[in-house]
Design a protein around this motif. Structure first.
Motif, PDB file in Angstrom:
ATOM      1  N   ARG A   1      -5.624   8.012  -0.934  1.00 38.98           N
ATOM      2  CA  ARG A   1      -5.450   7.777  -2.370  1.00 38.98           C
ATOM      3  C   ARG A   1      -6.759   7.390  -3.056  1.00 38.98           C
ATOM      4  O   ARG A   1      -6.808   7.283  -4.281  1.00 38.98           O
ATOM      5  CB  ARG A   1      -4.402   6.691  -2.599  1.00 38.98           C
ATOM      6  CG  ARG A   1      -3.002   7.078  -2.132  1.00 38.98           C
ATOM      7  CD  ARG A   1      -2.020   5.949  -2.380  1.00 38.98           C
ATOM      8  NE  ARG A   1      -1.855   5.683  -3.802  1.00 38.98           N
ATOM      9  CZ  ARG A   1      -0.997   6.319  -4.593  1.00 38.98           C
ATOM     10  NH1 ARG A   1      -0.239   7.290  -4.093  1.00 38.98           N
ATOM     11  NH2 ARG A   1      -0.891   6.009  -5.864  1.00 38.98           N
TER      12      ARG A   1
ATOM     13  N   ASP B   1      -5.469  -3.095   7.167  1.00 38.90           N
ATOM     14  CA  ASP B   1      -4.156  -3.232   6.546  1.00 38.90           C
ATOM     15  C   ASP B   1      -3.385  -1.931   6.772  1.00 38.90           C
ATOM     16  O   ASP B   1      -3.758  -0.888   6.231  1.00 38.90           O
ATOM     17  CB  ASP B   1      -4.328  -3.509   5.055  1.00 38.90           C
ATOM     18  CG  ASP B   1      -3.001  -3.676   4.327  1.00 38.90           C
ATOM     19  OD1 ASP B   1      -1.942  -3.347   4.899  1.00 38.90           O
ATOM     20  OD2 ASP B   1      -3.022  -4.116   3.157  1.00 38.90           O
ATOM     21  N   PRO B   2      -2.319  -1.966   7.563  1.00 39.33           N
ATOM     22  CA  PRO B   2      -1.628  -0.715   7.889  1.00 39.33           C
ATOM     23  C   PRO B   2      -0.909  -0.080   6.710  1.00 39.33           C
ATOM     24  O   PRO B   2      -0.511   1.090   6.778  1.00 39.33           O
ATOM     25  CB  PRO B   2      -0.621  -1.140   8.974  1.00 39.33           C
ATOM     26  CG  PRO B   2      -0.397  -2.601   8.737  1.00 39.33           C
ATOM     27  CD  PRO B   2      -1.696  -3.130   8.219  1.00 39.33           C
ATOM     28  N   SER B   3      -0.748  -0.819   5.619  1.00 41.01           N
ATOM     29  CA  SER B   3      -0.021  -0.263   4.469  1.00 41.01           C
ATOM     30  C   SER B   3      -0.912   0.591   3.563  1.00 41.01           C
ATOM     31  O   SER B   3      -0.412   1.256   2.652  1.00 41.01           O
ATOM     32  CB  SER B   3       0.580  -1.394   3.630  1.00 41.01           C
ATOM     33  OG  SER B   3      -0.433  -2.129   2.948  1.00 41.01           O
ATOM     34  N   VAL B   4      -2.207   0.604   3.828  1.00 40.73           N
ATOM     35  CA  VAL B   4      -3.137   1.307   2.932  1.00 40.73           C
ATOM     36  C   VAL B   4      -3.113   2.810   3.208  1.00 40.73           C
ATOM     37  O   VAL B   4      -3.223   3.240   4.358  1.00 40.73           O
ATOM     38  CB  VAL B   4      -4.565   0.766   3.099  1.00 40.73           C
ATOM     39  CG1 VAL B   4      -5.539   1.567   2.230  1.00 40.73           C
ATOM     40  CG2 VAL B   4      -4.629  -0.714   2.746  1.00 40.73           C
ATOM     41  N   ASP B   5      -2.981   3.567   2.155  1.00 42.69           N
ATOM     42  CA  ASP B   5      -3.112   5.029   2.227  1.00 42.69           C
ATOM     43  C   ASP B   5      -4.530   5.367   1.750  1.00 42.69           C
ATOM     44  O   ASP B   5      -4.791   5.433   0.543  1.00 42.69           O
ATOM     45  CB  ASP B   5      -2.060   5.698   1.351  1.00 42.69           C
ATOM     46  CG  ASP B   5      -2.177   7.215   1.351  1.00 42.69           C
ATOM     47  OD1 ASP B   5      -3.061   7.761   2.056  1.00 42.69           O
ATOM     48  OD2 ASP B   5      -1.402   7.861   0.626  1.00 42.69           O
ATOM     49  N   TRP B   6      -5.435   5.588   2.693  1.00 43.94           N
ATOM     50  CA  TRP B   6      -6.833   5.801   2.341  1.00 43.94           C
ATOM     51  C   TRP B   6      -7.062   7.111   1.606  1.00 43.94           C
ATOM     52  O   TRP B   6      -8.059   7.260   0.892  1.00 43.94           O
ATOM     53  CB  TRP B   6      -7.706   5.730   3.601  1.00 43.94           C
ATOM     54  CG  TRP B   6      -7.669   4.362   4.202  1.00 43.94           C
ATOM     55  CD1 TRP B   6      -6.910   3.932   5.237  1.00 43.94           C
ATOM     56  CD2 TRP B   6      -8.417   3.217   3.754  1.00 43.94           C
ATOM     57  NE1 TRP B   6      -7.123   2.591   5.479  1.00 43.94           N
ATOM     58  CE2 TRP B   6      -8.042   2.129   4.587  1.00 43.94           C
ATOM     59  CE3 TRP B   6      -9.355   3.004   2.753  1.00 43.94           C
ATOM     60  CZ2 TRP B   6      -8.588   0.854   4.438  1.00 43.94           C
ATOM     61  CZ3 TRP B   6      -9.899   1.745   2.598  1.00 43.94           C
ATOM     62  CH2 TRP B   6      -9.510   0.679   3.430  1.00 43.94           C
TER      63      TRP B   6
ATOM     64  N   ASP C   1      -2.981  -3.425  -7.105  1.00 44.57           N
ATOM     65  CA  ASP C   1      -2.026  -2.828  -6.165  1.00 44.57           C
ATOM     66  C   ASP C   1      -2.515  -1.447  -5.752  1.00 44.57           C
ATOM     67  O   ASP C   1      -3.059  -0.694  -6.562  1.00 44.57           O
ATOM     68  CB  ASP C   1      -0.659  -2.717  -6.847  1.00 44.57           C
ATOM     69  CG  ASP C   1       0.397  -2.152  -5.921  1.00 44.57           C
ATOM     70  OD1 ASP C   1       0.963  -2.939  -5.163  1.00 44.57           O
ATOM     71  OD2 ASP C   1       0.631  -0.932  -5.971  1.00 44.57           O
ATOM     72  N   HIS C   2      -2.317  -1.137  -4.462  1.00 46.57           N
ATOM     73  CA  HIS C   2      -2.832   0.123  -3.933  1.00 46.57           C
ATOM     74  C   HIS C   2      -2.248   1.347  -4.636  1.00 46.57           C
ATOM     75  O   HIS C   2      -2.842   2.418  -4.618  1.00 46.57           O
ATOM     76  CB  HIS C   2      -2.532   0.229  -2.434  1.00 46.57           C
ATOM     77  CG  HIS C   2      -3.225  -0.810  -1.629  1.00 46.57           C
ATOM     78  ND1 HIS C   2      -4.579  -1.035  -1.692  1.00 46.57           N
ATOM     79  CD2 HIS C   2      -2.739  -1.710  -0.739  1.00 46.57           C
ATOM     80  CE1 HIS C   2      -4.911  -2.011  -0.875  1.00 46.57           C
ATOM     81  NE2 HIS C   2      -3.816  -2.431  -0.293  1.00 46.57           N
ATOM     82  N   HIS C   3      -1.082   1.183  -5.270  1.00 46.85           N
ATOM     83  CA  HIS C   3      -0.415   2.349  -5.864  1.00 46.85           C
ATOM     84  C   HIS C   3      -0.468   2.318  -7.389  1.00 46.85           C
ATOM     85  O   HIS C   3       0.186   3.100  -8.047  1.00 46.85           O
ATOM     86  CB  HIS C   3       1.036   2.408  -5.389  1.00 46.85           C
ATOM     87  CG  HIS C   3       1.151   2.497  -3.896  1.00 46.85           C
ATOM     88  ND1 HIS C   3       0.789   3.608  -3.183  1.00 46.85           N
ATOM     89  CD2 HIS C   3       1.543   1.581  -2.985  1.00 46.85           C
ATOM     90  CE1 HIS C   3       0.986   3.396  -1.887  1.00 46.85           C
ATOM     91  NE2 HIS C   3       1.426   2.171  -1.739  1.00 46.85           N
TER      92      HIS C   3
END
Length: 303
Positions: free
Chosen positions: A57, A50-55, A3-5
């Motif tokens: 991070r 993917d628009p949900s990605v916070d690069w 998961d990205h977070h």
């Protein structure tokens, strides 16, 4: 897929950039995951659009298999400019995703495959009996929209002209190159370089067998399957590769990797087919130690 977070408890975080069609990376790229983990790096595949990605991070984003960008190149280049720590960097992406860089390298004295460029709206007529040619767009990945034509064959001439017209109608620049017959016997040699303490360092080489068997029929595919074998690079090939890399605008200091694709020209001397600095297959599964070399190279680019 992580998961990205998800917390990585202080370990460096690396995004291995891919596309929606390969959400878990190309199998060859997955070989770098274990060596990175052994080096204390948390790496995960992340889809570029993917628009949900916070690069922000990620400590580093490594371009690997975003192979669906060809028809959205402007969007891809704009995206690259928004990623805080991207390798190879956005200015390299802009330059290298349009194969008209070959004209710049040729002007700098690099031996390259002769290329005619057909701009959108320009007409192109195949010359009867002038041999075999390759036609492809100036922006492409994975040999998409690429065909081989024998201009002694009337059907092939018509298909070649239709191929160029199809690219032109889509607003794409077409490339027309003589087919180098040595690829049928010698194959294509890809020389792989990765970042080291003193800049790019040669890692390994592979042989790619011939892929183009005939005209492009407009069949959609993310990439063409390739026959890959290990190969020992010759001193002449290494020397040409060094000439290619020396001619890269701005130098190679910012590069994580480079792939130099060579084919013997009519006189047997190697000529450049493509310089891959954006999203090349690195074929790390075909050379002992290559996954570890790439993982170590990635750590050298961590902030």
């Amino acid at each position: 897929m992580t998961d990205h977070h998800q917390s990585t408890r202080g370990r460096p975080r690396v995004a291995l950039v891919t596309c929606a069609a390969l959400p878990d990376l190309d199998p060859d790229d997955r070989l770098v995951l274990a060596p990175l983990a052994a080096l204390g790096v948390a790496a995960e595949p992340v889809i570029w659009d993917d628009p949900s990605v916070d690069w922000s991070r990620y400590d580093l984003a490594v371009l690997r298999s975003p192979w669906d960008y060809a028809l959205r190149r402007d969007e891809f280049v704009a995206w690259a400019q928004t990623v805080p720590h991207l390798v190879n960097p956005a200015e390299v992406v802009r330059w290298n995703t349009d194969k008209r860089y070959l004209a710049e390298l040729a002007a700098a004295g690099v031996p390259t495959v002769p290329t005619a460029w057909v701009e959108p709206g320009e007409s192109w007529v195949a010359a009867a009996g002038s041999g075999e040619y390759v036609i492809k767009p100036a922006v492409s990945a994975g040999s998409q929209d690429t065909g081989r034509y024998d201009l002694a064959d009337p059907e092939h001439r018509a298909l070649a002209e239709a191929h160029v017209a199809r690219l032109s109608a889509a607003g794409r620049v077409g490339m027309v190159q003589p087919y180098l017959s040595a690829v049928d016997t010698e194959g294509e040699t890809a020389l792989l370089f990765v970042a080291g303490p003193d800049g790019l360092t040669f890692s390994h080489a592979i042989r790619k067998g011939p892929m183009l068997t005939g005209p492009d029929r407009g069949e959609a595919a993310l990439y063409k399957q390739e026959r890959i074998d290990p190969r020992t690079a010759t001193p002449e090939q290494l020397a040409v590769a060094e000439r290619v890399l020396d001619a890269v605008p701005g130098g190679t200091g910012s590069l994580l990797y480079a792939r130099v694709d060579l084919i013997p020209g009519p006189d047997g001397s190697p000529v450049l087919v493509e310089l891959e600095l954006t999203e090349p297959s690195l074929f790390i599964g075909h050379a002992d130690g290559a996954p570890d070399r790439l993982a170590t190279a990635i750590t050298t680019h961590l902030p």
